[in-house]
Design a protein around this motif. Structure first.
Motif, mmCIF file in Angstrom:
data_model
loop_
_atom_site.group_PDB
_atom_site.id
_atom_site.type_symbol
_atom_site.label_atom_id
_atom_site.label_comp_id
_atom_site.label_asym_id
_atom_site.label_seq_id
_atom_site.Cartn_x
_atom_site.Cartn_y
_atom_site.Cartn_z
ATOM 1 N N TRP A 178 -6.074 24.892 5.696
ATOM 2 C CA TRP A 178 -5.473 25.010 4.379
ATOM 3 C C TRP A 178 -6.532 25.152 3.298
ATOM 4 O O TRP A 178 -7.702 24.857 3.506
ATOM 5 C CB TRP A 178 -4.632 23.777 4.056
ATOM 6 N N THR A 179 -6.074 25.535 2.101
ATOM 7 C CA THR A 179 -6.946 25.508 0.941
ATOM 8 C C THR A 179 -7.061 24.069 0.441
ATOM 9 O O THR A 179 -6.252 23.203 0.796
ATOM 10 C CB THR A 179 -6.387 26.374 -0.200
ATOM 11 N N GLN A 180 -8.057 23.830 -0.405
ATOM 12 C CA GLN A 180 -8.209 22.495 -0.974
ATOM 13 C C GLN A 180 -6.975 22.092 -1.785
ATOM 14 O O GLN A 180 -6.505 20.953 -1.697
ATOM 15 C CB GLN A 180 -9.452 22.447 -1.871
ATOM 16 N N ASP A 181 -6.432 23.002 -2.565
ATOM 17 C CA ASP A 181 -5.240 22.683 -3.354
ATOM 18 C C ASP A 181 -4.061 22.316 -2.468
ATOM 19 O O ASP A 181 -3.280 21.413 -2.792
ATOM 20 C CB ASP A 181 -4.854 23.867 -4.247
ATOM 21 N N GLN A 182 -3.911 22.997 -1.348
ATOM 22 C CA GLN A 182 -2.819 22.668 -0.430
ATOM 23 C C GLN A 182 -2.994 21.274 0.159
ATOM 24 O O GLN A 182 -2.019 20.528 0.307
ATOM 25 C CB GLN A 182 -2.753 23.711 0.696
ATOM 26 N N ARG A 183 -4.228 20.899 0.458
ATOM 27 C CA ARG A 183 -4.468 19.566 1.011
ATOM 28 C C ARG A 183 -4.216 18.477 -0.030
ATOM 29 O O ARG A 183 -3.654 17.415 0.287
ATOM 30 C CB ARG A 183 -5.884 19.475 1.577
ATOM 31 N N VAL A 184 -4.615 18.722 -1.279
ATOM 32 C CA VAL A 184 -4.361 17.741 -2.333
ATOM 33 C C VAL A 184 -2.858 17.596 -2.567
ATOM 34 O O VAL A 184 -2.345 16.492 -2.780
ATOM 35 C CB VAL A 184 -5.085 18.132 -3.631
ATOM 36 N N ALA A 185 -2.146 18.701 -2.505
ATOM 37 C CA ALA A 185 -0.693 18.645 -2.663
ATOM 38 C C ALA A 185 -0.054 17.842 -1.538
ATOM 39 O O ALA A 185 0.835 17.021 -1.775
ATOM 40 C CB ALA A 185 -0.119 20.067 -2.698
ATOM 41 N N PHE A 186 -0.490 18.068 -0.312
ATOM 42 C CA PHE A 186 0.000 17.301 0.827
ATOM 43 C C PHE A 186 -0.239 15.806 0.622
ATOM 44 O O PHE A 186 0.648 14.974 0.871
ATOM 45 C CB PHE A 186 -0.716 17.777 2.100
ATOM 46 N N ALA A 187 -1.420 15.459 0.140
ATOM 47 C CA ALA A 187 -1.783 14.050 -0.038
ATOM 48 C C ALA A 187 -0.972 13.369 -1.125
ATOM 49 O O ALA A 187 -0.935 12.131 -1.181
ATOM 50 C CB ALA A 187 -3.273 13.942 -0.372
ATOM 51 N N ASN A 188 -0.304 14.142 -1.978
ATOM 52 C CA ASN A 188 0.483 13.583 -3.067
ATOM 53 C C ASN A 188 1.967 13.917 -2.960
ATOM 54 O O ASN A 188 2.724 13.730 -3.907
ATOM 55 C CB ASN A 188 -0.056 14.092 -4.407
ATOM 56 N N ASP A 189 2.391 14.386 -1.801
ATOM 57 C CA ASP A 189 3.777 14.779 -1.580
ATOM 58 C C ASP A 189 4.620 13.550 -1.240
ATOM 59 O O ASP A 189 4.327 12.844 -0.272
ATOM 60 C CB ASP A 189 3.831 15.800 -0.453
ATOM 61 N N ASP B 215 0.859 -1.180 0.000
ATOM 62 C CA ASP B 215 0.000 0.000 0.000
ATOM 63 C C ASP B 215 0.896 1.230 0.000
ATOM 64 O O ASP B 215 2.005 1.200 0.538
ATOM 65 C CB ASP B 215 -0.868 0.052 1.263
ATOM 66 N N ILE B 216 0.407 2.306 -0.576
ATOM 67 C CA ILE B 216 1.064 3.601 -0.431
ATOM 68 C C ILE B 216 0.265 4.384 0.593
ATOM 69 O O ILE B 216 -0.901 4.712 0.370
ATOM 70 C CB ILE B 216 1.144 4.365 -1.765
ATOM 71 N N ASP B 217 0.880 4.629 1.730
ATOM 72 C CA ASP B 217 0.163 5.202 2.860
ATOM 73 C C ASP B 217 0.689 6.588 3.193
ATOM 74 O O ASP B 217 1.863 6.904 2.950
ATOM 75 C CB ASP B 217 0.325 4.292 4.081
ATOM 76 N N HIS B 218 -0.188 7.397 3.772
ATOM 77 C CA HIS B 218 0.221 8.708 4.275
ATOM 78 C C HIS B 218 0.838 8.517 5.655
ATOM 79 O O HIS B 218 0.164 8.102 6.600
ATOM 80 C CB HIS B 218 -0.974 9.648 4.340
ATOM 81 N N LEU B 219 2.114 8.795 5.755
ATOM 82 C CA LEU B 219 2.834 8.615 7.016
ATOM 83 C C LEU B 219 2.147 9.388 8.132
ATOM 84 O O LEU B 219 1.765 8.830 9.161
ATOM 85 C CB LEU B 219 4.283 9.073 6.868
ATOM 86 N N VAL B 220 2.003 10.696 7.960
ATOM 87 C CA VAL B 220 1.162 11.484 8.862
ATOM 88 C C VAL B 220 -0.250 11.399 8.296
ATOM 89 O O VAL B 220 -0.520 11.942 7.224
ATOM 90 C CB VAL B 220 1.629 12.956 8.934
ATOM 91 N N PRO B 221 -1.148 10.677 8.943
ATOM 92 C CA PRO B 221 -2.477 10.470 8.381
ATOM 93 C C PRO B 221 -3.179 11.788 8.063
ATOM 94 O O PRO B 221 -2.975 12.800 8.748
ATOM 95 C CB PRO B 221 -3.213 9.691 9.482
ATOM 96 N N GLU B 222 -3.996 11.753 7.042
ATOM 97 C CA GLU B 222 -4.726 12.965 6.670
ATOM 98 C C GLU B 222 -5.577 13.465 7.832
ATOM 99 O O GLU B 222 -5.664 14.681 8.075
ATOM 100 C CB GLU B 222 -5.578 12.685 5.438
ATOM 101 N N ALA B 223 -6.198 12.548 8.564
ATOM 102 C CA ALA B 223 -7.001 12.960 9.716
ATOM 103 C C ALA B 223 -6.142 13.643 10.774
ATOM 104 O O ALA B 223 -6.546 14.635 11.392
ATOM 105 C CB ALA B 223 -7.723 11.750 10.317
ATOM 106 N N GLU B 224 -4.934 13.112 10.986
ATOM 107 C CA GLU B 224 -4.022 13.729 11.948
ATOM 108 C C GLU B 224 -3.587 15.109 11.469
ATOM 109 O O GLU B 224 -3.499 16.050 12.265
ATOM 110 C CB GLU B 224 -2.807 12.823 12.155
ATOM 111 N N SER B 225 -3.331 15.249 10.185
ATOM 112 C CA SER B 225 -2.950 16.571 9.674
ATOM 113 C C SER B 225 -4.112 17.557 9.824
ATOM 114 O O SER B 225 -3.899 18.733 10.125
ATOM 115 C CB SER B 225 -2.511 16.482 8.212
ATOM 116 N N TRP B 226 -5.340 17.071 9.639
ATOM 117 C CA TRP B 226 -6.516 17.929 9.787
ATOM 118 C C TRP B 226 -6.606 18.475 11.214
ATOM 119 O O TRP B 226 -6.857 19.663 11.420
ATOM 120 C CB TRP B 226 -7.772 17.127 9.459
#
Length: 208
Positions: A133-144, A115-126
């Motif tokens: 953040w803006t939506q674009d910033q969140r999408v960028a984070f999710a693909n960084d 699996d490709i996982d978000h190390l810092v979970p998106e929920a934790e970042s929220w």
């Protein structure tokens, strides 16, 4: 379980929001993990605060899937290439290689087992800053690529969305896990709790 995604193309323009550096690879990969001294300095720079509420959170707030990166491949394929050793691919499709799962230390040779996982979970970042953040910033984070790890499906399922010490990997991976976690939190100026700080301090204490 933070962020396994299916492949979709969402627009190269979002990638401009990312920085140029990629996630430090495991030993034998193309990158180098942060030095413990660097991680200690980054950890000291993080703001300690109480986590915010989950009000308004959904995974859609971080986009619908992987974006296409400037090389024409989607984020998943680029993570597999960056974090594997002896990777063999045809075009964007990764067919084989050698990976070490960051969560459980398991050696993997088939990309289909990862699996490709978000190390810092998106929920934790929220909870710790991304809600603002803006939506674009969140999408960028999710693909960084700094924020993504190739891990076994089993270990991803057991991780949940908690920071340390709510979740900690096998002890052999403490150093890499903590240095990567701290790097992402510092890069995005996300806050940490006191218990998280203490657990991270304990984990980077195992670095040599």
């Amino acid at each position: 379980m933070a962020g396994t995604r299916t492949g979709v193309a969402a627009g190269i323009a979002l990638f401009s929001l990312l920085t140029a550096c990629s996630l430090p690879a495991k030993a034998g990969g193309d990158g180098a993990a942060p030095l413990p001294s660097d991680s200690s300095q980054q950890l000291a720079s993080l703001k300690i605060a109480t986590a915010g509420p989950m009000t308004g959170y959904s995974r859609d707030r971080f986009g619908g899937g992987w974006i296409k990166q400037p090389d024409g491949c989607d984020t998943r394929e680029d993570v597999l290439k960056a974090q594997g050793r002896d990777v063999k691919s045809k075009g964007c499709t990764v067919n084989s290689g050698n990976w070490t799962s960051l969560y459980d230390g398991v050696a993997v040779t088939s990309p289909h087992d990862l699996d490709i996982d978000h190390l810092v979970p998106e929920a934790e970042s929220w909870r710790t800053g991304a809600a603002q953040w803006t939506q674009d910033q969140r999408v960028a984070f999710a693909n960084d690529l700094d924020e993504l790890v190739a891990v076994t499906a089993h270990s991803n399922r057991s991780k949940g969305d908690q920071p340390p010490p709510g979740y900690m990997p096998v002890k052999t991976e403490w150093c890499d896990y903590a240095t990567h976690w701290i790097k992402v939190k510092a890069k995005y100026k996300l806050t940490i709790s006191q218990t998280e700080h203490d657990a991270l301090t304990q984990m980077i204490g195992t670095c040599h």
